[in-house]
Design a protein around this motif. Structure first.
Motif, PDB file in Angstrom:
ATOM      1  N   ARG A  90       0.841  -1.210   0.000  1.00 15.68           N
ATOM      2  CA  ARG A  90       0.000   0.000   0.000  1.00 15.68           C
ATOM      3  C   ARG A  90       0.872   1.255   0.000  1.00 15.68           C
ATOM      4  N   PRO A  91       0.371   2.352  -0.554  1.00 15.35           N
ATOM      5  CA  PRO A  91       1.176   3.580  -0.592  1.00 15.35           C
ATOM      6  C   PRO A  91       1.537   4.129   0.782  1.00 15.35           C
ATOM      7  N   VAL A  92       0.664   3.871   1.797  1.00 18.66           N
ATOM      8  CA  VAL A  92       0.922   4.366   3.148  1.00 18.66           C
ATOM      9  C   VAL A  92       0.759   3.218   4.134  1.00 18.66           C
ATOM     10  N   VAL A  93       1.767   3.010   4.974  1.00 18.73           N
ATOM     11  CA  VAL A  93       1.727   1.987   6.032  1.00 18.73           C
ATOM     12  C   VAL A  93       1.994   2.675   7.359  1.00 18.73           C
ATOM     13  N   VAL A  94       1.111   2.441   8.322  1.00 17.68           N
ATOM     14  CA  VAL A  94       1.229   3.075   9.633  1.00 17.68           C
ATOM     15  C   VAL A  94       1.463   2.002  10.698  1.00 17.68           C
ATOM     16  N   PHE A  95       2.533   2.162  11.472  1.00 18.60           N
ATOM     17  CA  PHE A  95       2.775   1.352  12.655  1.00 18.60           C
ATOM     18  C   PHE A  95       2.184   2.106  13.839  1.00 18.60           C
ATOM     19  N   ALA A  96       1.352   1.466  14.615  1.00 20.39           N
ATOM     20  CA  ALA A  96       0.720   2.142  15.752  1.00 20.39           C
ATOM     21  C   ALA A  96       0.826   1.291  17.007  1.00 20.39           C
ATOM     22  N   GLY A  97       1.050   1.968  18.149  1.00 25.18           N
ATOM     23  CA  GLY A  97       1.074   1.267  19.427  1.00 25.18           C
ATOM     24  C   GLY A  97       2.298   0.421  19.647  1.00 25.18           C
ATOM     25  N   ILE A  98       3.387   0.736  18.958  1.00 23.16           N
ATOM     26  CA  ILE A  98       4.643  -0.007  19.152  1.00 23.16           C
ATOM     27  C   ILE A  98       5.706   0.995  19.567  1.00 23.16           C
ATOM     28  N   GLY A  99       5.956   1.054  20.843  1.00 24.69           N
ATOM     29  CA  GLY A  99       6.942   2.006  21.330  1.00 24.69           C
ATOM     30  C   GLY A  99       8.173   1.336  21.917  1.00 24.69           C
ATOM     31  N   THR A 100       7.954   0.187  22.577  1.00 18.94           N
ATOM     32  CA  THR A 100       9.038  -0.512  23.246  1.00 18.94           C
ATOM     33  C   THR A 100       9.766  -1.435  22.283  1.00 18.94           C
ATOM     34  N   ALA A 101      11.073  -1.464  22.387  1.00 18.97           N
ATOM     35  CA  ALA A 101      11.880  -2.309  21.501  1.00 18.97           C
ATOM     36  C   ALA A 101      11.924  -3.741  22.016  1.00 18.97           C
ATOM     37  N   VAL A 102      10.767  -4.412  22.092  1.00 22.17           N
ATOM     38  CA  VAL A 102      10.688  -5.812  22.505  1.00 22.17           C
ATOM     39  C   VAL A 102      11.102  -6.684  21.326  1.00 22.17           C
ATOM     40  N   THR A 103      11.885  -7.714  21.598  1.00 26.29           N
ATOM     41  CA  THR A 103      12.498  -8.507  20.536  1.00 26.29           C
ATOM     42  C   THR A 103      11.497  -9.026  19.515  1.00 26.29           C
TER      43      THR A 103
END
Length: 464
Positions: A197-210
Motif C-alpha cells: 500500500r502507498p501508506v503503512v502506519v505502525f501504531a502502538g509499538i513504542g518498546t523495543a521488545v524482541t
C-alpha cells in the motif's frame, strides 16, 4: 497535531485500499480493552514464575522482554504452555472488549478506507469490534496461516496468532520462531495484501521488545521504497526505542494515542461523507424542484458523533437489519440525503432546531425544550409503507427507556409512494388507550415526506 497530508489523502482516496495498519500492544492499552503493554505483561508473568519457584531470581536476563522470557520457559519446560496459559488467563485475552480505536478501525475497514490490518497482539479485541459492527462478511479474520482461505479484499491478520489459538506452541513468542513463521507462512501473503500500500502506519509499538522488533524488521524489508511509513505513539520520539530502530525521519513520527489517532483519521472520512451527502442533497433538490435546505447544522452534529455512531444512525434510518453499521456509498448517500432534506424541511416549517440522538431518533427543539421526537425511516426505493410500519414496530422496544418517547415516523423513498397509514395503537392490544402507565405514550403516527412537501401545514401534526 494535524495528521500528515498523505494520511488524510489515503483514507479518502477513490476506490480505497491505499492505507494499511500494523498494530502493537499500545493499541490495546486504552479502556475498555485494558491490556498492559508487552513489557509490563512480561515483567508481571516473570515475577509470578519467580514467586512460584519455577524460575530463580535473576535467572532471566531481561524479564520485561516477552521473547526472552518465552525462550527461558521453553528451555526449562520444553513447551511454551506455562507462559501462554498464564498470559491468556491473567489478561483475559480471549474476551477483551474493543476500545474506540478498534471500533473505528473496523468501521474504516468496512468503509474500505483501510485496506488491511496486521496485528502483533494476541488479544481479540479487534475481532470483537468487527463482530460489534457485524461486518464479518466484508472483513476477513486471519488468525493464522491455516485461515488464509478466509481472506477477502480487506483483512485482519494475527501475525503472532490470537488468543483463540489452542495450541500454546503455535503462539509466536520465541525469537527462534519468528523467521520461520515469516518466511514459511506469512511473507508472501502479508506482502501482497498489506505492505504494498502507498501508506503503512505502525501504531502502538513504542518498546523495543524482541518479538516486535524482529517482526517489524521483516515487514519493513518487504515494504517498497516508495511507501510512506509512519509510527504513531503517545510518548515523545526520543523515548521510543522502536522508532530509533526503524530509523525513520522525524516527520514520520506522530505523537498521539491510538484512539485519538483513529478519531482524527476517521474525521477526515466523515468530512468526505458529508461532502457527498451535501452534493446528493443539492442534486435531489434540483431534480425534484425542492428547496435545497440548509443541512450544515445537522451534518455538524453527525460529524460530532464520529464515524461509528454516524454509521449506526445510517443503519437505523435505512432500516438495515443485517448489520448495525451502514457504510457509505453512492447508493446510500441519495437515500440519506433525502431524509436529511426532510428533517431540515420540518425544522424550517416548525421553526425548531434539530438534535440527532445517538440512537437515530431526531428531536425537534424550540426554546431549548424538546417538542417532538421522530423516528426516521427510508424505504430505500424497494420497501412498501406497510413493510416499514412492521419494521418500526419491531424496533420500538429499544426506545422504551427514553425520557422522550417518539410519537411520529418520517417515511421516505417507499416503493408505493405516499399512502395514508392508520396503524393500531398497539400491535398486541389493538386499538385501545393511547397511554400506558408503564411505557407511556404508545401511539405512533406515520408521515410520508412527499405528503408533507405537498402540504406544509401537515408538519404541525409532527411538531406542534
Amino acid at each position: 497535531m494535524p495528521l500528515p497530508v498523505e494520511l488524510n489523502q489515503a483514507v479518502v482516496a477513490p476506490g480505497g485500499g491505499r492505507l494499511a495498519l500494523i498494530l502493537g500492544a499500545g493499541c490495546s492499552v486504552e479502556a475498555p480493552t485494558g491490556v498492559p503493554v508487552a513489557r509490563v505483561c512480561s515483567q508481571a508473568l516473570h515475577d509470578d514464575f519467580v514467586a512460584d519457584g519455577f524460575l530463580a531470581a535473576g535467572e532471566c536476563t531481561k524479564p520485561d522482554d516477552l521473547s526472552v522470557l518465552a525462550d527461558l520457559v521453553f528451555l526449562k519446560a520444553g513447551t511454551q504452555e506455562p507462559l501462554v496459559t498464564r498470559l491468556r488467563q491473567r489478561y483475559q485475552l480471549h474476551a477483551k472488549m474493543p476500545n474506540e480505536g478498534y471500533l473505528i478501525a473496523a468501521a474504516l475497514l468496512t468503509e474500505r478506507a483501510i485496506a488491511s490490518i496486521v496485528t502483533l497482539n494476541y488479544d481479540v479485541a479487534i475481532t470483537a469490534a468487527v463482530a460489534a459492527l457485524s461486518c464479518g462478511d466484508i472483513v476477513g479474520i486471519i488468525e493464522g496461516p491455516h485461515h488464509l482461505g478466509n481472506q477477502t479484499n480487506h483483512n485482519i491478520y494475527y501475525l503472532h496468532r490470537s488468543a483463540n489459538e489452542v495450541d500454546p506452541n503455535a503462539w509466536v513468542l520465541r525469537t527462534v520462531t519468528i523467521q520461520a513463521e515469516w518466511q514459511g507462512n506469512w511473507e508472501q501473503q502479508i506482502t501482497q495484501h498489506v505492505l504494498v500500500r502507498p501508506v503503512v502506519v505502525f501504531a502502538g509499538i513504542g518498546t523495543a521488545v524482541t518479538v516486535l522488533l524482529e517482526s517489524a524488521k521483516l515487514m519493513r524489508q518487504a515494504i517498497p521504497a516508495a511507501t510512506r511509513q509512519y509510527l504513531v505513539n503517545p510518548s515523545p520520539s526520543a523515548g521510543s526505542g522502536f522508532f530509533q530502530q526503524m530509523q525513520l525521519a522525524d516527520d514520520r513520527y506522530i505523537q498521539m494515542g491510538w484512539c485519538d489517532f483513529m478519531r482524527q483519521l476517521a474525521d477526515r472520512l466523515v468530512v468526505e461523507h458529508h461532502q457527498l451527502l451535501a452534493a446528493s442533497a443539492q442534486e435531489k433538490a434540483l431534480e425534484n424542484n425542492h428547496t435545497n435546505e440548509n443541512l450544515t447544522p445537522i451534518l455538524a452534529q453527525l460529524r460530532g458523533h464520529g464515524v461509528v455512531t454516524a454509521g449506526r444512525i445510517r443503519a437505523n434510518w435505512l432500516l438495515n437489519d443485517k448489520r448495525p453499521y451502514q457504510p457509505m456509498d453512492g447508493n446510500v448517500s441519495p437515500l440519506q440525503a433525502d431524509l436529511l432534506l426532510g428533517i431540515a424541511y420540518i425544522a424550517r416549517n416548525s421553526t425548531t432546531e434539530v438534535s440527532v440522538a445517538e440512537d437515530g431518533l431526531v428531536e425537534f427543539r424550540r426554546g431549548g425544550k424538546v417538542i417532538s421526537a421522530v423516528i426516521v425511516a427510508s424505504g430505500c426505493g424497494h420497501r412498501k409503507t406497510a413493510s416499514i410500519e412492521t419494521r418500526i414496530n419491531q424496533r420500538r422496544p429499544q426506545w422504551r427507556t427514553r425520557g422522550i418517547q417518539p410519537t411520529a415516523t418520517l417515511v421516505a423513498a417507499t416503493s408505493d409512494g405516499p399512502v395514508t397509514i392508520t396503524p393500531p395503537t398497539d400491535l398486541v392490544r389493538g386499538e385501545g388507550p393511547a397511554n400506558d402507565i408503564i411505557t407511556g405514550q404508545t401511539s405512533l403516527s406515520y408521515h410520508h415526506l412527499e405528503t408533507l412537501r405537498a402540504n406544509p401545514a401537515l408538519v404541525a401534526a409532527i411538531v406542534p
